[in-house]
Write a protein that holds these residues in place. Structure first.
Motif, short mmCIF file in Angstrom:
data_model
loop_
_atom_site.label_atom_id
_atom_site.label_comp_id
_atom_site.label_asym_id
_atom_site.label_seq_id
_atom_site.Cartn_x
_atom_site.Cartn_y
_atom_site.Cartn_z
N HIS A 16 0.78 -1.23 0.00
CA HIS A 16 0.05 0.13 -0.10
C HIS A 16 0.94 1.35 0.06
CE1 HIS A 16 -2.91 -3.17 1.21
NE2 HIS A 16 -3.90 -2.26 0.57
N THR A 17 1.87 1.28 -1.04
CA THR A 17 2.57 2.57 -0.97
C THR A 17 1.94 3.45 -1.66
OG1 THR A 17 4.51 1.08 -1.56
CG2 THR A 17 4.80 3.21 -1.74
N SER A 18 1.94 4.83 -1.15
CA SER A 18 1.28 6.11 -1.43
C SER A 18 2.30 6.57 -2.34
CB SER A 18 1.03 6.84 -0.40
OG SER A 18 0.30 6.51 0.72
N HIS A 19 3.28 7.00 -2.33
CA HIS A 19 4.16 7.93 -2.89
C HIS A 19 5.05 6.97 -4.05
CE1 HIS A 19 3.02 11.20 -0.39
NE2 HIS A 19 3.39 10.47 0.46
N PRO A 20 4.59 7.57 -5.51
CA PRO A 20 5.20 6.48 -6.31
C PRO A 20 6.77 6.83 -6.42
CG PRO A 20 4.00 8.12 -7.27
CD PRO A 20 3.69 8.20 -5.70
N GLY A 21 7.30 7.97 -5.73
CA GLY A 21 8.62 8.26 -5.80
C GLY A 21 9.39 7.05 -4.88
N ASN A 22 8.75 6.87 -3.93
CA ASN A 22 9.42 5.79 -2.84
C ASN A 22 9.42 4.29 -3.54
OD1 ASN A 22 9.81 7.40 -0.54
ND2 ASN A 22 7.60 7.23 0.15
N ILE A 23 8.41 4.34 -4.59
CA ILE A 23 8.62 2.79 -5.45
C ILE A 23 10.03 2.97 -6.31
CG2 ILE A 23 7.25 1.40 -6.77
CD1 ILE A 23 4.76 2.03 -5.96
N GLY A 24 9.89 4.05 -6.92
CA GLY A 24 11.35 4.24 -7.72
C GLY A 24 12.71 4.29 -6.89
N ALA A 25 12.53 5.05 -5.93
CA ALA A 25 13.83 5.00 -5.14
C ALA A 25 14.29 3.65 -4.34
CB ALA A 25 13.58 6.13 -3.78
N THR A 26 13.01 2.68 -4.08
CA THR A 26 13.12 1.27 -3.74
C THR A 26 14.01 0.73 -4.47
OG1 THR A 26 11.31 1.53 -2.13
CG2 THR A 26 11.94 -0.51 -3.05
N ALA A 27 13.25 0.89 -5.90
CA ALA A 27 13.86 -0.14 -7.04
C ALA A 27 15.70 0.16 -7.05
CB ALA A 27 13.08 0.13 -8.15
N VAL A 114 12.41 -16.05 0.25
CA VAL A 114 12.13 -15.38 1.42
C VAL A 114 11.70 -13.81 1.17
CG1 VAL A 114 13.82 -16.42 2.80
CG2 VAL A 114 14.50 -14.23 1.93
N ALA A 115 10.78 -13.26 2.21
CA ALA A 115 10.30 -11.89 1.76
C ALA A 115 10.45 -10.80 2.90
CB ALA A 115 8.77 -12.21 1.65
N LEU A 116 10.60 -9.90 2.81
CA LEU A 116 10.94 -8.62 3.68
C LEU A 116 10.02 -7.51 3.35
CD1 LEU A 116 12.50 -7.55 5.87
CD2 LEU A 116 14.07 -6.60 4.36
N LEU A 117 8.95 -7.42 4.20
CA LEU A 117 7.63 -6.54 4.06
C LEU A 117 7.99 -5.17 4.65
CD1 LEU A 117 6.80 -9.32 3.64
CD2 LEU A 117 4.61 -8.65 4.78
N PHE A 118 7.60 -3.95 3.74
CA PHE A 118 7.35 -2.67 4.18
C PHE A 118 6.12 -2.24 4.01
CE2 PHE A 118 12.03 -2.11 4.55
CZ PHE A 118 12.60 -3.18 3.87
N GLY A 119 5.67 -1.36 5.05
CA GLY A 119 4.03 -1.05 5.03
C GLY A 119 4.07 0.36 4.54
N ARG A 120 2.91 1.05 4.79
CA ARG A 120 2.67 2.35 4.48
C ARG A 120 3.74 3.40 4.85
NH1 ARG A 120 -0.99 -1.06 5.07
NH2 ARG A 120 -3.19 -1.00 4.16
N GLU A 121 3.73 4.35 4.10
CA GLU A 121 4.46 5.50 4.53
C GLU A 121 3.88 5.83 5.89
OE1 GLU A 121 3.29 5.27 1.48
OE2 GLU A 121 5.18 5.88 0.19
N SER A 122 2.71 6.11 5.97
CA SER A 122 2.08 6.74 7.14
C SER A 122 2.11 5.90 8.32
CB SER A 122 0.60 7.47 6.68
OG SER A 122 -0.01 6.18 6.42
#
Lengths: 244, 244
Positions: A16-27, A114-122
């Motif tokens: 449930h990522t809100s900011h697409p910038g964070n998805i790009g920076a994650t990549a 294996v998986a590593l999970l990160f939640g919402r920014e807020s």
């Protein structure tokens, strides 16, 4: 043929990522550390030009990202899932530091996904999302302000995963000695205590501070199987009642 | 009165930053790890609303940032300056990994100010900027794509600085037990060897593999002074010639 890297078995799951910038920076954070498997659970906006811009030369990671509607789909066939949390939760999960968790994940990733999970920014991950994981992970941070940016948290974890890879290569070299089992170590401690008493060094009626000290000493070293054998051999050799 | 943290003696210096967003993200990265001293050498745009937005609740770091026109001003009164570089340079500087460098910086920061320098987003630090530092730092990364975002690099270094702080606090806490001197450890090893021989466990004519194993075991644990005393007490207690 190159052997598959354990990092290819590590999924980064953003929920449930809100900011697409964070998805790009994650990549970008992932690619700089050699990770490639990105799962997006219900991203607010994706694909998105801002994600592309922040990904820089890691747009291939975005291109191959798996978009899921439920967390289940992202973790279903993994063998270990870890949830990043910013604060201690009232949940029956073991919590590891970033470094410990990275080592545990890479160890498992040598065999299975294996998986590593990160939640919402807020608000991070929900209790229900965390309950789908086997462990929670905390990044050591300033207690007065521990609010890491999402992609920054991914960057630290990706870095620790890469560092753990080096570590685990070092520690998994075929020639590494076999550690003693807890049972074997306990057997040694009992044997040691018996000799300490037999030799008159330890009074069994007195508090066992001495034995606690010895246990602490050997707990620090993580005894190897052969070392326990040597130590017990020595204990047997000196096991003669005092001739008084 | 709170004791000053060594992290208060660590300056993060950004040279010629192009994107104000990176300055804001740097401030946030710093604050999450307990760093506060930000120096900006000729930033392209500062102050800037994008920096404020990305700083989130770390705007105070931006407010107290020192803006300089020359790198000299930022490092002049520091006692150790380290330059982050993405690739090996043909320069006579020792290069440390992120983890090693963080430990070296925190160690020094217990006494005097130190600086960690980050260059332009596009091209990093210039050779002339690096030459003002005593060491260069590399963040272990994917050799095929090692281009970390500037603020992501700051985040990793800030994290390692915080981890190094814990490490160095752990090792410098007043109540930590006193480690045995090398001389005392050597005395213990000799005593142990003597008992191993007296008890018939070790044949002095045979190769001393057993003693090497024991030395290796105790080298791993870093024996404390009191532990050596206990171990030698035990060795004395069992030191009776076999009766036959």
């Amino acid at each position: 043929m190159n052997p598959v890297s354990p990092l290819d078995n590590v999924r980064i799951v953003l929920s449930h990522t809100s900011h697409p910038g964070n998805i790009g920076a994650t990549a970008r954070a992932m690619k700089t550390m050699g990770l490639s498997k990105l799962y997006l659970v219900n991203p607010k906006r994706f694909p998105d030009s801002e994600a592309d811009a922040r990904a820089s030369n890691a747009r291939d990671i975005l291109g191959s990202a798996q978009v899921c509607t439920h967390l289940d789909e992202a973790v279903r066939d993994t063998h270990l899932a870890a949830a990043l949390t910013a604060r201690p939760r009232d949940l029956p999960h073991p919590t590891l530091s970033a470094r410990q968790a990275a080592m545990a994940l890479v160890r498992q990733a040598r065999q299975q996904p294996v998986a590593l999970l990160f939640g919402r920014e807020s608000a991070g991950l929900t209790a229900s999302e965390i309950s789908q994981c086997q462990l929670t992970v905390q990044i050591p941070a300033n207690p007065a302000y521990s609010s890491l940016n999402l992609a920054a948290a991914v960057q630290i974890m990706a870095y620790e995963l890469r560092m753990a890879l080096d570590e685990s290569v070092m520690h998994s070299a075929a020639r590494l000695p076999e550690l003693a089992s807890l049972h074997e170590v306990e057997g040694f401690h009992r044997h040691l205590e018996q000799i300490m008493i037999t030799s008159g060094f330890l009074d069994p009626k007195q508090p066992k501070r001495l034995m606690r000290r010895m246990r602490r000493l050997f707990a620090r070293t993580r005894l190897e199987k052969e070392e326990v054998n040597i130590l017990r051999g020595l204990l047997s050799a000196v096991d003669v009642r005092k001739p008084d």
